[in-house]
Enzyme design. Sequence first.
Site, mmCIF file in Angstrom:
data_model
loop_
_atom_site.group_PDB
_atom_site.id
_atom_site.type_symbol
_atom_site.label_atom_id
_atom_site.label_comp_id
_atom_site.label_asym_id
_atom_site.label_seq_id
_atom_site.Cartn_x
_atom_site.Cartn_y
_atom_site.Cartn_z
ATOM 1 N N PRO A 213 0.945 -1.133 -0.512
ATOM 2 C CA PRO A 213 -0.260 -0.008 -0.361
ATOM 3 C C PRO A 213 0.785 1.406 -0.097
ATOM 4 C CG PRO A 213 -0.161 -1.100 1.790
ATOM 5 C CD PRO A 213 0.904 -2.100 0.867
ATOM 6 N N LYS B 10 2.983 5.855 5.282
ATOM 7 C CA LYS B 10 2.496 4.589 5.435
ATOM 8 C C LYS B 10 1.881 4.155 7.430
ATOM 9 C CE LYS B 10 4.942 3.941 1.071
ATOM 10 N NZ LYS B 10 5.442 3.185 1.032
ATOM 11 N N ASN C 149 6.171 1.478 -4.061
ATOM 12 C CA ASN C 149 6.514 1.326 -5.315
ATOM 13 C C ASN C 149 5.881 1.575 -7.294
ATOM 14 O OD1 ASN C 149 9.176 -0.027 -6.382
ATOM 15 N ND2 ASN C 149 7.879 -2.145 -6.886
ATOM 16 N N ARG D 134 12.491 -5.522 -6.065
ATOM 17 C CA ARG D 134 11.028 -4.373 -6.540
ATOM 18 C C ARG D 134 11.180 -4.154 -8.033
ATOM 19 N NH1 ARG D 134 9.350 -1.446 -1.312
ATOM 20 N NH2 ARG D 134 11.426 -0.987 -1.178
#
Length: 292
Positions: A2, A55, A180, A273
């Site tokens: 998220p 976050k 990302n 990633r």
Amino acid sequence: MPEGDTIFRAARTLHRVLARKVVTRFESVFPAINRIAEDHPIVGRTIESVTSRGKHMLMNFSGDLLLHTHMRMNGSWHIYPAGARWQRPAREMRVLVGTADAVAVGFNVPIADLLTPQQLARHEELRALGPDLLADAGGVDGRSTRTFDRDEVMRRMRAHDRDAIGDVLLNQRTIAGIGNVLKSEILFIAGLDPFVPVRGLTDADLRRVIDAAREQLAANVMEPSQTLHRSIGRRTTRSMDPNATLWVYSRGGKPCRRCGTRIQSRKTGVDARLTYWCPRCQPPPSSLSPAR
Ligand SMILES: [Zn+2]
């Protein structure tokens, strides 16, 4: 994972449903939380607000106690009318806050703790957070006491001048809220090669990428009435075509929407990633060859 705007929207939804309501049910699988809740019961307290910082999500209870959660890769908060069937198995429940008419369930939330405001102020990870991209995006009540400090972000970016700009954007201590997907999108919009070290970029480059980040996050937290796009999720292209919502993310090998060049992708960082970019729209500065 998220991103900041996802957490912001989740906090806003939880706030709308839970604020000013009395907690009638509280459960968690975290022994540390349960120990505190035994001595300082959550049931009976009023939920004062639910907010986000980067976050991190903060649920504030009356009597100076708050529930801090972080979603990491797989955590999520759901909210259901009391008695409704959950969309995920009960075994994935990590923490639960119920009122007379609703229940908020944190599924697979890896990090959760009950803190006093004093402990929050001393919380290492939260204290170290860089400026929050959504700091002045209105907050849960349409009011915000924080303003976004672009110069501070630039100062923090310059402190990592050997790191690739793509990695620096994900560093929550530099700037809070980018995940990302947005990283790749923002770099495309700013026309910057993801692998160029910060020292290879001008102040104008940094300002452009920070402004693109703020614009994208703000666009993704707009009210449904302000945007036609909410129902089809995140989008950065402004195209009305629901199949053209992202510029580069997850589009490896496909033609760039702007120039037709094949989109490149590469695994980077400790958790491998994927970074996506268009080599033509995002060329490296001519004086530098990026470390690939
Ligand atoms: Zn291109």
